[in-house]
Every structure is written in structure tokens, then in C-alpha cells.
Design a protein around this motif. Structure first.
Motif, PDB file in Angstrom:
ATOM      1  N   VAL A  26     -20.464  98.658  13.015  1.00  0.00           N
ATOM      2  CA  VAL A  26     -20.149  97.377  12.408  1.00  0.00           C
ATOM      3  C   VAL A  26     -21.308  96.431  12.701  1.00  0.00           C
ATOM      4  CG1 VAL A  26     -18.478  95.493  12.263  1.00  0.00           C
ATOM      5  CG2 VAL A  26     -17.703  97.778  12.906  1.00  0.00           C
ATOM      6  N   ALA A  27     -21.712  95.634  11.703  1.00  0.00           N
ATOM      7  CA  ALA A  27     -22.763  94.636  11.875  1.00  0.00           C
ATOM      8  C   ALA A  27     -22.394  93.396  11.074  1.00  0.00           C
ATOM      9  CB  ALA A  27     -24.117  95.172  11.405  1.00  0.00           C
ATOM     10  N   PRO A  28     -22.686  92.198  11.606  1.00  0.00           N
ATOM     11  CA  PRO A  28     -22.403  90.990  10.827  1.00  0.00           C
ATOM     12  C   PRO A  28     -23.089  91.069   9.459  1.00  0.00           C
ATOM     13  CG  PRO A  28     -23.043  90.409  13.066  1.00  0.00           C
ATOM     14  CD  PRO A  28     -23.303  91.887  12.903  1.00  0.00           C
ATOM     15  N   GLY A  29     -22.325  90.813   8.414  1.00  0.00           N
ATOM     16  CA  GLY A  29     -22.869  90.864   7.068  1.00  0.00           C
ATOM     17  C   GLY A  29     -22.963  92.253   6.470  1.00  0.00           C
ATOM     18  N   GLY A  30     -22.543  93.273   7.209  1.00  0.00           N
ATOM     19  CA  GLY A  30     -22.604  94.638   6.699  1.00  0.00           C
ATOM     20  C   GLY A  30     -21.673  94.833   5.514  1.00  0.00           C
ATOM     21  N   THR A  31     -22.057  95.709   4.611  1.00  0.00           N
ATOM     22  CA  THR A  31     -21.231  95.994   3.426  1.00  0.00           C
ATOM     23  C   THR A  31     -21.129  97.489   3.164  1.00  0.00           C
ATOM     24  OG1 THR A  31     -23.149  95.800   1.969  1.00  0.00           O
ATOM     25  CG2 THR A  31     -21.824  93.805   2.291  1.00  0.00           C
ATOM     26  N   GLY A  32     -21.433  98.285   4.163  1.00  0.00           N
ATOM     27  CA  GLY A  32     -21.523  99.720   3.952  1.00  0.00           C
ATOM     28  C   GLY A  32     -20.286 100.500   4.304  1.00  0.00           C
ATOM     29  N   ASN A  33     -20.527 101.758   4.648  1.00  0.00           N
ATOM     30  CA  ASN A  33     -19.452 102.720   4.902  1.00  0.00           C
ATOM     31  C   ASN A  33     -19.239 103.034   6.380  1.00  0.00           C
ATOM     32  OD1 ASN A  33     -21.697 104.226   5.515  1.00  0.00           O
ATOM     33  ND2 ASN A  33     -21.405 105.737   3.895  1.00  0.00           N
ATOM     34  N   GLY A  34     -19.895 102.287   7.269  1.00  0.00           N
ATOM     35  CA  GLY A  34     -19.714 102.503   8.700  1.00  0.00           C
ATOM     36  C   GLY A  34     -20.723 103.423   9.335  1.00  0.00           C
ATOM     37  N   SER A  35     -21.690 103.884   8.569  1.00  0.00           N
ATOM     38  CA  SER A  35     -22.740 104.743   9.130  1.00  0.00           C
ATOM     39  C   SER A  35     -23.767 103.874   9.854  1.00  0.00           C
ATOM     40  CB  SER A  35     -23.422 105.535   8.011  1.00  0.00           C
ATOM     41  OG  SER A  35     -24.175 104.659   7.190  1.00  0.00           O
ATOM     42  N   PRO A  36     -24.622 104.473  10.681  1.00  0.00           N
ATOM     43  CA  PRO A  36     -25.648 103.676  11.361  1.00  0.00           C
ATOM     44  C   PRO A  36     -26.555 102.923  10.382  1.00  0.00           C
ATOM     45  CG  PRO A  36     -25.531 105.857  12.337  1.00  0.00           C
ATOM     46  CD  PRO A  36     -24.656 105.875  11.105  1.00  0.00           C
ATOM     47  N   ALA A  37     -26.878 103.531   9.249  1.00  0.00           N
ATOM     48  CA  ALA A  37     -27.764 102.903   8.273  1.00  0.00           C
ATOM     49  C   ALA A  37     -27.042 101.911   7.366  1.00  0.00           C
ATOM     50  CB  ALA A  37     -28.436 103.974   7.413  1.00  0.00           C
ATOM     51  N   SER A  38     -25.714 102.009   7.293  1.00  0.00           N
ATOM     52  CA  SER A  38     -24.939 101.174   6.375  1.00  0.00           C
ATOM     53  C   SER A  38     -23.607 100.784   7.030  1.00  0.00           C
ATOM     54  CB  SER A  38     -24.707 101.954   5.075  1.00  0.00           C
ATOM     55  OG  SER A  38     -24.098 101.149   4.113  1.00  0.00           O
ATOM     56  N   VAL A  56     -15.919 102.632  17.878  1.00  0.00           N
ATOM     57  CA  VAL A  56     -16.361 101.597  16.950  1.00  0.00           C
ATOM     58  C   VAL A  56     -17.451 100.833  17.687  1.00  0.00           C
ATOM     59  CG1 VAL A  56     -15.705  99.513  15.689  1.00  0.00           C
ATOM     60  CG2 VAL A  56     -14.113 101.454  15.820  1.00  0.00           C
ATOM     61  N   VAL A  57     -18.667 100.894  17.175  1.00  0.00           N
ATOM     62  CA  VAL A  57     -19.822 100.292  17.838  1.00  0.00           C
ATOM     63  C   VAL A  57     -20.205  99.008  17.105  1.00  0.00           C
ATOM     64  CG1 VAL A  57     -22.244 100.610  18.463  1.00  0.00           C
ATOM     65  CG2 VAL A  57     -20.645 102.511  18.675  1.00  0.00           C
ATOM     66  N   LEU A  58     -20.235  97.905  17.863  1.00  0.00           N
ATOM     67  CA  LEU A  58     -20.571  96.604  17.303  1.00  0.00           C
ATOM     68  C   LEU A  58     -22.042  96.307  17.528  1.00  0.00           C
ATOM     69  CD1 LEU A  58     -17.530  94.517  18.598  1.00  0.00           C
ATOM     70  CD2 LEU A  58     -17.709  95.904  16.522  1.00  0.00           C
ATOM     71  N   ARG A  59     -22.757  96.053  16.457  1.00  0.00           N
ATOM     72  CA  ARG A  59     -24.148  95.630  16.548  1.00  0.00           C
ATOM     73  C   ARG A  59     -24.159  94.179  17.048  1.00  0.00           C
ATOM     74  NH1 ARG A  59     -26.872  99.090  12.434  1.00  0.00           N
ATOM     75  NH2 ARG A  59     -26.759 101.107  13.491  1.00  0.00           N
ATOM     76  N   PRO A  60     -25.285  93.687  17.544  1.00  0.00           N
ATOM     77  CA  PRO A  60     -25.332  92.320  18.074  1.00  0.00           C
ATOM     78  C   PRO A  60     -24.832  91.286  17.065  1.00  0.00           C
ATOM     79  CG  PRO A  60     -27.314  93.498  18.684  1.00  0.00           C
ATOM     80  CD  PRO A  60     -26.567  94.380  17.718  1.00  0.00           C
ATOM     81  N   GLY A  61     -24.017  90.351  17.573  1.00  0.00           N
ATOM     82  CA  GLY A  61     -23.492  89.286  16.728  1.00  0.00           C
ATOM     83  C   GLY A  61     -22.111  88.855  17.173  1.00  0.00           C
ATOM     84  N   THR A  62     -21.537  87.934  16.416  1.00  0.00           N
ATOM     85  CA  THR A  62     -20.193  87.417  16.690  1.00  0.00           C
ATOM     86  C   THR A  62     -19.260  87.876  15.583  1.00  0.00           C
ATOM     87  OG1 THR A  62     -21.083  85.485  17.824  1.00  0.00           O
ATOM     88  CG2 THR A  62     -18.819  85.325  17.029  1.00  0.00           C
ATOM     89  N   TYR A  63     -18.105  88.360  15.976  1.00  0.00           N
ATOM     90  CA  TYR A  63     -17.087  88.852  15.052  1.00  0.00           C
ATOM     91  C   TYR A  63     -15.815  88.043  15.297  1.00  0.00           C
ATOM     92  CZ  TYR A  63     -20.386  92.690  14.907  1.00  0.00           C
ATOM     93  OH  TYR A  63     -21.526  93.434  14.778  1.00  0.00           O
ATOM     94  N   ILE A  81     -13.677 100.279  21.215  1.00  0.00           N
ATOM     95  CA  ILE A  81     -14.556  99.302  20.574  1.00  0.00           C
ATOM     96  C   ILE A  81     -15.546  98.855  21.639  1.00  0.00           C
ATOM     97  CG2 ILE A  81     -14.712  97.058  19.433  1.00  0.00           C
ATOM     98  CD1 ILE A  81     -11.747  97.404  18.648  1.00  0.00           C
ATOM     99  N   LYS A  82     -16.854  98.989  21.339  1.00  0.00           N
ATOM    100  CA  LYS A  82     -17.851  98.606  22.331  1.00  0.00           C
ATOM    101  C   LYS A  82     -19.092  98.046  21.651  1.00  0.00           C
ATOM    102  CE  LYS A  82     -20.382 102.924  22.837  1.00  0.00           C
ATOM    103  NZ  LYS A  82     -20.836 103.924  23.788  1.00  0.00           N
ATOM    104  N   ALA A  83     -19.842  97.255  22.408  1.00  0.00           N
ATOM    105  CA  ALA A  83     -21.100  96.718  21.906  1.00  0.00           C
ATOM    106  C   ALA A  83     -22.160  97.811  21.944  1.00  0.00           C
ATOM    107  CB  ALA A  83     -21.553  95.538  22.761  1.00  0.00           C
TER     108      ALA A  83
END
Length: 95
Positions: A26-38, A56-63, A81-83
Motif C-alpha cells: 500500500v502507498a499513499p496515492g496508489g491505484t494498483g493491484n497491491g504488487s510492489p510495482a503497483s 500488508v506492507v505500508l510504504r512511507p506516508g500517512t493513512y 500490517i506493518k511499515a
């Protein structure tokens, strides 16, 4: 008879093996399918596809979202769920 029993035991052992755990991103602003690239853009979207034993891996940011999941893990295969990098993701709930 011995060969049939051996085959049945081997098949039963394979069925008892846990499925391979997946990692969903997961990444802020992500619109993909949950893969590392998307990655997904919301934690809830990742939880909708996560199964017991998955991460569930959270990329840097606020959710900031109301967290909902459609399934839980088990006592020995939790949904985690982890950073991605410790201390770089903030998950807050609303509602």
C-alpha cells in the motif's frame, strides 16, 4: 495396497501444508493491484484481498481511513500490517 496407502499419505501431507503467504503493498496515492510495482492506495483495499498468513506492507506516508477487513487470520497465521521501513508509516482510523 502398500503403494495406494503411500500415495494417499503423500497426498494428505501435501494438503496439510500451509499456502504460501503473500505480501500486499500500500502507498499513499496508489491505484494498483497491491504488487510492489503497483501498490493499493488504501489499507482497506489490501485487507480485502489479504488471507490468513499474509502481510500488508505500508510504504512511507500517512493513512487515515476507517479500517475494515472481510476476514481474519488464525492464531498461527495472522494478517499482519506493518511499515515497509519502521517508523515511516502512520495509520490512523476515523469514525
Amino acid at each position: 495396497m502398500h503403494r495406494t496407502l503411500s500415495t494417499l499419505l503423500a497426498a494428505a501431507a501435501l494438503m496439510a501444508l500451509p499456502a504460501s503467504a503473500a505480501t500486499v503493498y500500500v502507498a499513499p496515492g496508489g491505484t494498483g493491484n497491491g504488487s510492489p510495482a503497483s501498490p493499493f492506495g488504501r489499507v482497506t483495499d489490501a485487507l480485502a484481498v489479504a488471507m490468513a498468513g499474509d502481510e500488508v506492507v505500508l510504504r512511507p506516508g500517512t493513512y487515515a481511513e476507517a479500517i475494515r477487513t472481510v476476514r481474519g487470520g488464525t492464531s498461527d497465521q495472522r494478517i499482519v500490517i506493518k511499515a515497509e521501513q519502521p517508523g515511516t508509516a502512520l495509520l490512523t482510523t476515523r469514525g
